[in-house]
Design an enzyme around this catalytic site. Structure first.
Site, PDB file in Angstrom:
ATOM      1  CB  SER A  33      -0.854  -0.026   1.267  1.00 35.99           C
ATOM      2  OG  SER A  33      -1.452   1.215   1.492  1.00 35.99           O
ATOM      3  CE1 TYR A  77      -4.030  -2.774   5.752  1.00 37.96           C
ATOM      4  CE2 TYR A  77      -3.498  -0.483   5.231  1.00 37.96           C
ATOM      5  CZ  TYR A  77      -3.822  -1.763   4.818  1.00 37.96           C
ATOM      6  OH  TYR A  77      -3.932  -2.036   3.476  1.00 37.96           O
ATOM      7  CE  LYS A 128      -1.450  -4.382   3.515  1.00 33.42           C
ATOM      8  NZ  LYS A 128      -1.775  -5.707   2.971  1.00 33.42           N
TER       9      LYS A 128
HETATM   10  P1  NAD Z   1     -10.973  -7.144   1.359  1.00 31.93           P
HETATM   11  O1  NAD Z   1     -11.191  -7.102   2.829  1.00 31.93           O
HETATM   12  O2  NAD Z   1     -12.140  -6.919   0.473  1.00 31.93           O
HETATM   13  O3  NAD Z   1     -10.287  -8.529   0.941  1.00 31.93           O
HETATM   14  C1  NAD Z   1      -9.426  -9.246   1.782  1.00 31.93           C
HETATM   15  C2  NAD Z   1      -9.952 -10.671   1.844  1.00 31.93           C
HETATM   16  O4  NAD Z   1      -9.047 -11.466   2.638  1.00 31.93           O
HETATM   17  C3  NAD Z   1     -11.323 -10.787   2.489  1.00 31.93           C
HETATM   18  O5  NAD Z   1     -12.182 -11.521   1.626  1.00 31.93           O
HETATM   19  C4  NAD Z   1     -11.079 -11.553   3.792  1.00 31.93           C
HETATM   20  O6  NAD Z   1     -12.171 -12.364   4.133  1.00 31.93           O
HETATM   21  C5  NAD Z   1      -9.820 -12.333   3.452  1.00 31.93           C
HETATM   22  N1  NAD Z   1      -8.939 -12.684   4.595  1.00 31.93           N
HETATM   23  C6  NAD Z   1      -8.473 -11.869   5.576  1.00 31.93           C
HETATM   24  N2  NAD Z   1      -7.657 -12.553   6.384  1.00 31.93           N
HETATM   25  C7  NAD Z   1      -7.583 -13.818   5.906  1.00 31.93           C
HETATM   26  C8  NAD Z   1      -6.887 -14.980   6.310  1.00 31.93           C
HETATM   27  N3  NAD Z   1      -6.097 -14.993   7.400  1.00 31.93           N
HETATM   28  N4  NAD Z   1      -7.021 -16.109   5.570  1.00 31.93           N
HETATM   29  C9  NAD Z   1      -7.829 -16.126   4.475  1.00 31.93           C
HETATM   30  N5  NAD Z   1      -8.518 -15.046   4.056  1.00 31.93           N
HETATM   31  C10 NAD Z   1      -8.395 -13.907   4.767  1.00 31.93           C
HETATM   32  O7  NAD Z   1      -9.826  -6.093   1.026  1.00 31.93           O
HETATM   33  P2  NAD Z   1      -9.329  -5.526  -0.380  1.00 31.93           P
HETATM   34  O8  NAD Z   1      -9.733  -4.107  -0.465  1.00 31.93           O
HETATM   35  O9  NAD Z   1      -9.675  -6.463  -1.465  1.00 31.93           O
HETATM   36  O10 NAD Z   1      -7.755  -5.552  -0.122  1.00 31.93           O
HETATM   37  C11 NAD Z   1      -6.942  -6.617  -0.581  1.00 31.93           C
HETATM   38  C12 NAD Z   1      -5.515  -6.353  -0.149  1.00 31.93           C
HETATM   39  O11 NAD Z   1      -5.088  -5.093  -0.659  1.00 31.93           O
HETATM   40  C13 NAD Z   1      -5.307  -6.289   1.366  1.00 31.93           C
HETATM   41  O12 NAD Z   1      -4.074  -6.893   1.674  1.00 31.93           O
HETATM   42  C14 NAD Z   1      -5.254  -4.812   1.642  1.00 31.93           C
HETATM   43  O13 NAD Z   1      -4.511  -4.516   2.797  1.00 31.93           O
HETATM   44  C15 NAD Z   1      -4.556  -4.289   0.391  1.00 31.93           C
HETATM   45  N6  NAD Z   1      -4.834  -2.869   0.095  1.00 31.93           N
HETATM   46  C16 NAD Z   1      -6.133  -2.457  -0.029  1.00 31.93           C
HETATM   47  C17 NAD Z   1      -6.396  -1.106  -0.259  1.00 31.93           C
HETATM   48  C18 NAD Z   1      -7.826  -0.620  -0.366  1.00 31.93           C
HETATM   49  O14 NAD Z   1      -8.043   0.583  -0.196  1.00 31.93           O
HETATM   50  N7  NAD Z   1      -8.800  -1.459  -0.668  1.00 31.93           N
HETATM   51  C19 NAD Z   1      -5.329  -0.182  -0.391  1.00 31.93           C
HETATM   52  C20 NAD Z   1      -4.038  -0.652  -0.292  1.00 31.93           C
HETATM   53  C21 NAD Z   1      -3.796  -2.007  -0.041  1.00 31.93           C
HETATM   54  N1  UFG Z   2     -12.795  11.161   3.412  1.00 24.59           N
HETATM   55  C1  UFG Z   2     -13.851  11.976   3.760  1.00 24.59           C
HETATM   56  N2  UFG Z   2     -14.974  11.389   4.262  1.00 24.59           N
HETATM   57  C2  UFG Z   2     -15.110  10.048   4.416  1.00 24.59           C
HETATM   58  C3  UFG Z   2     -14.026   9.222   4.059  1.00 24.59           C
HETATM   59  C4  UFG Z   2     -12.873   9.806   3.564  1.00 24.59           C
HETATM   60  O1  UFG Z   2     -13.762  13.198   3.642  1.00 24.59           O
HETATM   61  O2  UFG Z   2     -16.155   9.583   4.894  1.00 24.59           O
HETATM   62  C5  UFG Z   2     -11.576  11.765   2.823  1.00 24.59           C
HETATM   63  C6  UFG Z   2     -10.328  11.533   3.632  1.00 24.59           C
HETATM   64  O3  UFG Z   2     -10.166  12.529   4.612  1.00 24.59           O
HETATM   65  C7  UFG Z   2      -9.261  11.566   2.540  1.00 24.59           C
HETATM   66  C8  UFG Z   2      -9.962  10.990   1.316  1.00 24.59           C
HETATM   67  O4  UFG Z   2     -11.361  11.141   1.575  1.00 24.59           O
HETATM   68  O5  UFG Z   2      -8.919  12.896   2.245  1.00 24.59           O
HETATM   69  C9  UFG Z   2      -9.666   9.511   1.077  1.00 24.59           C
HETATM   70  O6  UFG Z   2      -9.917   8.770   2.261  1.00 24.59           O
HETATM   71  P1  UFG Z   2     -10.007   7.184   2.262  1.00 24.59           P
HETATM   72  O7  UFG Z   2     -10.345   6.762   3.664  1.00 24.59           O
HETATM   73  O8  UFG Z   2     -10.880   6.710   1.174  1.00 24.59           O
HETATM   74  O9  UFG Z   2      -8.529   6.729   1.869  1.00 24.59           O
HETATM   75  P2  UFG Z   2      -7.125   7.034   2.565  1.00 24.59           P
HETATM   76  O10 UFG Z   2      -6.309   7.783   1.580  1.00 24.59           O
HETATM   77  O11 UFG Z   2      -7.294   7.620   3.905  1.00 24.59           O
HETATM   78  O12 UFG Z   2      -6.556   5.571   2.791  1.00 24.59           O
HETATM   79  C10 UFG Z   2      -6.536   4.592   1.751  1.00 24.59           C
HETATM   80  C11 UFG Z   2      -6.769   3.202   2.338  1.00 24.59           C
HETATM   81  C12 UFG Z   2      -5.624   2.791   3.192  1.00 24.59           C
HETATM   82  C13 UFG Z   2      -4.346   2.920   2.435  1.00 24.59           C
HETATM   83  C14 UFG Z   2      -4.193   4.301   1.842  1.00 24.59           C
HETATM   84  C15 UFG Z   2      -2.998   4.298   0.931  1.00 24.59           C
HETATM   85  O13 UFG Z   2      -7.951   3.180   3.127  1.00 24.59           O
HETATM   86  O14 UFG Z   2      -5.769   1.435   3.548  1.00 24.59           O
HETATM   87  O15 UFG Z   2      -5.341   4.626   1.068  1.00 24.59           O
HETATM   88  O16 UFG Z   2      -2.772   5.533   0.395  1.00 24.59           O
HETATM   89  F1  UFG Z   2      -3.315   2.684   3.270  1.00 24.59           F
END
Ligand code: NAD
Ligand code: UFG
Length: 336
Positions: A124, A148, A152
């Site tokens: 991330s 969190y 990573k």
């Molecule tokens: P998500 O929660 O939708 O998907 C993660 C999946 O992993 C879920 O289905 C959950 O049930 C499963 N899971 C969790 N722990 C497990 C375990 N121990 N064994 C088996 N399954 C397990 O999340 P996502 O948005 O699809 O994110 C996927 C990956 O990308 C994650 O590693 C997350 O940290 C990373 N990531 C997500 C974002 C974002 O904003 N969505 C940003 C940066 C990184």
């Molecule tokens: N925001 C609002 N209202 C909300 C939610 C978010 O104003 O209800 C704003 C936040 O303040 C920020 C922007 O929208 O300015 C984006 O916020 P998000 O929560 O959607 O995303 P972040 O950038 O805070 O974080 C995301 C993921 C993290 C990851 C990060 C990496 O949630 O897991 O991007 O850049 F680590």
């Protein structure tokens, strides 16, 4: 080639399963359903006309993982399984270190036993901590501001050290910026449990009437309209980045890190405006105090992925909001 997708029923993992299948790979899925539903499997079949092998269980379960890796002759792991809520991670840090770090280490040990030497890891942009400069390139110092994010950072470190000790091991860390959007079919998207933490699902739920209004966290940042700026990337671009990274590096070893972002920042108000236009409705919002831990701006320098993976994000903001809206109107409560 058979590959394992951990967390393959989650938001990004499920879209990647489709892309891997379409690229000629045979993805097998493991998910413990802690943040997803088995109904996603039906959607995957509906979209692809194919049924995928699915195991319900934890990636830290050595016996189950050995069975999957050997029975399916797995040659690479796409590792999405993790807990991902930043706020929750500050309240329950041990659950995050256990699930995201300990279980990943356990999984790497099982992979070693079974001779599986390729992993693509969901990292991330959070590993850059508070940006010291923008745009963020891969050389930016690594840090974090919450448990969190540290999970990573730690897993990236584990993968680097493991690759240094094992000359055949390939580890690709993909540092996502802000994934949004949904499958263009409208049959698959993000279904956050409870109240969404992230902006896009919150806007979508407000537009569809589940939430009364959006709370905008701060309008006094040093940005073009005072609201926070982020690099939103369509999930379909994100998954094509995974396929590109695996294809390019499949015969390599070592640790490789790439940003997956568009390089373009949009503010919260830009997102509200774009979504209003897709949904053809006004989105009510209130300006609130800043959220703890948020930075003013965050966007990628994605040139390394462009140069080495020959990949760049192709979807514009309109397709991110149009696709999210299609999914949100088809499944207002997500998949249950
Ligand atoms: P998500 O929660 O939708 O998907 C993660 C999946 O992993 C879920 O289905 C959950 O049930 C499963 N899971 C969790 N722990 C497990 C375990 N121990 N064994 C088996 N399954 C397990 O999340 P996502 O948005 O699809 O994110 C996927 C990956 O990308 C994650 O590693 C997350 O940290 C990373 N990531 C997500 C974002 C974002 O904003 N969505 C940003 C940066 C990184
Ligand atoms: N925001 C609002 N209202 C909300 C939610 C978010 O104003 O209800 C704003 C936040 O303040 C920020 C922007 O929208 O300015 C984006 O916020 P998000 O929560 O959607 O995303 P972040 O950038 O805070 O974080 C995301 C993921 C993290 C990851 C990060 C990496 O949630 O897991 O991007 O850049 F680590």
């Amino acid at each position: 080639m058979n590959v394992l997708v951990t967390g393959g029923l989650g938001f990004i993992g499920s879209h990647t399963v489709i892309a891997l299948h379409q690229a000629g790979y045979t993805p097998v899925i493991i998910d413990n359903l802690s943040n997803s539903s088995e109904a996603v499997l039906t959607q995957l079949s509906k979209i692809t006309g194919h049924s995928f092998e699915f195991y319900r269980g934890c990636i830290g379960d050595d016996a189950l993982m050995q069975q999957i890796l050997t029975d399916h002759n797995i040659e690479g792991v796409f590792h999405f399984a993790a807990l991902k809520a930043v706020g929750e991670s500050t309240e329950q840090p041990l659950a995050y270190y256990r699930n995201n770090v300990s279980n990943t280490v356990a999984m790497l040990e099982t992979m070693a036993k079974c001779g599986v030497e390729r992993i693509v890891f969901s990292s991330s942009a959070t590993v850059y901590g508070d940006p010291q400069y923008l745009p963020l390139d891969e050389k930016h110092p690594i840090s974090s501001t919450n448990p969190y994010g540290w999970t990573k950072v730690m897993v990236e470190r584990v993968l680097q050290d493991y690759c240094a000790a094992n000359e055949k091991m390939l580890a690709i860390a993909l540092r996502y910026f802000n994934p949004v959007g949904a499958h263009p079919s409208g049959e698959l998207g993000e279904s956050p449990k409870g109240i969404p933490n992230n902006l896009m699902p919150y806007i979508a739920q407000t537009a569809v009437g589940i939430r009364e209004y959006l709370n905008i966290f701060g309008d006094d940042y040093d940005t073009h309209d005072g609201t926070g700026v982020r690099d939103y990337i369509h999930v379909q671009d994100l998954v094509s980045g995974h396929v590109a990274a695996f294809d390019v590096h499949v015969k390599d070893s070592g640790f490789h890190a790439y940003n997956l972002g568009t390089g373009q920042g949009y503010s919260v108000l830009d997102m509200v405006k774009a979504f209003s236009s897709s949904a053809q409705t006004e989105i009510a919002y209130k300006i609130c105090p800043r959220r703890d831990g948020d930075v003013a701006s965050n966007y990628a320098d994605a040139s390394k992925a462009r140069q080495i993976l020959n990949w760049h994000a192709k979807h514009d903001l309109k397709s991110m909001t149009d696709d999210t809206w299609r999914w949100q109107t088809n499944y207002p409560k997500g998949l249950e």
